[in-house]
Design an enzyme around this catalytic site. Structure first.
Site, short mmCIF file in Angstrom:
data_model
loop_
_atom_site.label_atom_id
_atom_site.label_comp_id
_atom_site.label_asym_id
_atom_site.label_seq_id
_atom_site.Cartn_x
_atom_site.Cartn_y
_atom_site.Cartn_z
CB SER A 1 1.58 6.44 2.81
OG SER A 1 0.56 5.75 3.52
NE ARG A 2 0.09 2.72 -4.47
CZ ARG A 2 1.15 1.92 -4.47
NH1 ARG A 2 1.27 1.02 -3.53
NH2 ARG A 2 2.06 2.02 -5.40
CB VAL A 3 -3.21 4.49 4.15
CG1 VAL A 3 -4.15 4.90 5.26
CG2 VAL A 3 -3.33 2.99 3.89
CG ASP B 1 -1.74 -1.22 1.36
OD1 ASP B 1 -2.31 -1.64 0.34
OD2 ASP B 1 -1.82 -1.79 2.46
#
Length: 524
Positions: A379-381, A354
């Site tokens: 950070s894909r969050v 992620d």
């Protein structure tokens, strides 16, 4: 024959119990490099455990060897038999040896007893302390939780590293890759994240698992001692499959680590697991696959090399409330060659995770540590895994640093710079210094927020670049002594209220007035 004799025979037949146990057995036909070919075992299943039995007359050499059960793991099912890897001392296996099916899938022990201990890839203690007495066996291979059983990643996992918590935030249940060349500080980042968990209250503190794959035993021993010195070993489990271990154990170690983690996740607890590193696990699996005579593919890796890592990393999750609400946060580490992130294994793991933190050799050599390139790290969050207070102080930080890198490269060719550009470069230089951090010195989130707030208020603009790190340390010490209650409130609430800002502004100004000698700006 009279009827009484017939009745007696019938009763004897009905009461007959066989004295010989019918077993599913096979025989070793060849052995070498930790892999055995077994004739028989037609009912064997993938990943089944088989037990080697020494039968008949033993040689003096074998009689002198250490006693104890020796097991193997079935990995190939073929027309004329099976192939398995030996989970232990290869020298104890010989041709003609009897192999017994156990009907069990490989499992490892897990319980609270493992905290503070060092175990091997089979979950057996290797730290010289007592054996485990009360454990639950967890399957090494288990299907990952489905979409319905998960919930969004929204609870922050603080690493204590300013550059990460402010710009590349990690949430509980996330998979964030740490990638870079050898010697760029990848392990240091991961260990700092473990050490920082001691700042969390006990009820909210994740169980930490460090899986050492193919590492030097001296390095692992140094990490264990560092964690012990920092008081972090009490909530940490070390799973060690060193470079001297067979390839089978290096291949299994990450699965054993996550299986132990799932024991705690099933109880509704949070887990942080480090895989150091998956490049070496891929090499070990390639070695096993070639010995098992599986068809080689790109770079001689087997066709299922992607599945090797995807089925491991997909087990990291944040479970729904119905499933207990536990989580596993994975920080896999991948080593690149000469900064080549387009390699086979790096691209595989990048596509599974992620987000990723790129550690760059050039930055490391310049003394910018942690050597994280914020321009290509992601950070894909994102800010979903940040507190409101951190969002408030770090909102434009990544963009500011990216612009600084661009201007810095341009500055090499420019003779004269306008004032706005020069000021931006000076500000960028100081922000780079603010984000520097020593090894093994994670900073609690409330102190990070205070420092970044001060930087956002141009507190460091009149500080010489070479003095920024020293002034920052003194500022943190001053704030900790003057407004500790305000810092505690920021940590507890996760918000930067107007009252907290006023307290910070007042304390920062007091520090500035108390130390005017630190603010005689000298451009470097």
């Amino acid at each position: 024959m009279d009827s009484s004799a017939v009745e007696k025979i019938i009763k004897e037949i009905e009461g007959y119990a066989p004295t010989v146990e019918h077993r599913h057995i096979g025989r070793v036909t060849s052995v070498g490099d930790g892999v055995v070919a077994i004739d028989g075992l037609s009912k064997a299943v993938m990943s089944e455990i088989v037990e080697f039995e020494e039968t008949g007359k033993r040689t003096l050499l074998r009689a002198m060897e250490v006693e104890g059960s020796l097991f193997g793991l079935v990995l190939n099912l073929e027309e004329d038999g099976v192939r398995a890897v030996i989970l232990g001392d290869t020298a104890r296996v010989y041709e003609g040896m009897t192999v017994k099916s156990t009907g069990r899938i490989l499992s490892v022990p897990a319980s609270e007893e493992l905290l503070g201990r060092v175990v091997n890839a089979l979950g057996e203690p290797i730290d010289g302390k007592s054996a485990f007495s009360n454990t639950t066996m967890m399957p090494v291979e288990r299907q990952a939780a489905g979409v319905i059983d998960r919930k969004p990643v929204s609870v922050p996992l603080q690493t204590g590293i300013k550059a990460i918590d402010s710009m590349i935030p990690i949430g509980r249940g996330q998979r964030e890759l740490i990638i870079g060349d050898r010697g760029t500080g990848k392990t240091t980042v991961a260990i700092d994240a473990i050490i920082n968990q001691k700042n969390e209250p006990k009820g909210n503190r994740p169980v930490c698992i460090y899986v050492a794959i193919g590492q030097k035993e001296s390095k692992t021993a140094r990490i264990v001692q560092q964690l012990r010195n920092e008081g972090a070993l009490d909530y940490t489990i070390i799973v060690d499959a060193p470079a001297s271990a067979p390839a089978a154990l290096q291949f299994l170690a990450p699965y054993s680590g996550v299986a132990i983690g799932e024991y705690f996740m099933d109880q509704g607890r949070d887990v942080l697991i480090i895989y150091d590193d998956l490049s070496k696990q891929a090499v070990a699996y390639r070695e096993l696959s070639l010995l098992l005579r599986r068809p080689p593919g790109r770079e001689a890796y087997p066709g299922d090399i992607f599945y090797l890592h995807s089925r491991l990393l997909e087990r990291a999750a944040r479970l729904s409330d119905e499933k207990g609400g536990g989580s596993i946060t994975a920080l896999p580490i991948i080593e690149t060659q000469e900064g080549d992130v387009s390699g086979y294994i790096p691209t595989n793991v990048i596509s599974i995770t992620d987000g990723q933190m790129f550690l760059i050799t050039d930055l490391f050599n310049k003394g910018i540590r942690p050597a994280i390139d914020v321009g290509i790290s992601v950070s894909r969050v994102g800010s979903n895994a940040q507190t409101k207070a951190m969002k408030a102080v770090a909102g434009g930080l990544k963009l500011e640093l990216a612009q600084f890198r661009e201007l810095e490269a341009f500055m090499q060719f420019a003779q004269d710079l306008d004032k706005a550009t020069a000021d931006r470069i000076e500000s960028g230089r100081r922000m780079v210094e603010v984000l520097k951090q020593k090894n093994g010195a994670p900073i609690p989130i409330e102190k990070q927020i205070a420092v970044l707030y001060a930087a956002g208020q141009k507190f460091f603009s009149d500080v010489a670049v070479a003095q920024v790190t020293r002034v920052e340390a003194r500022l943190i010490e001053f704030l900790d002594g003057q407004i500790s209650k305000t810092l505690a409130e920021i940590r507890k609430s996760g918000q930067l209220s107007d009252a907290s800002k006023k307290q910070l502004d007042k304390a920062i100004e007091e520090f500035r007035l108390a130390h005017p000698e630190l603010f005689s700006r000298t451009k470097l």
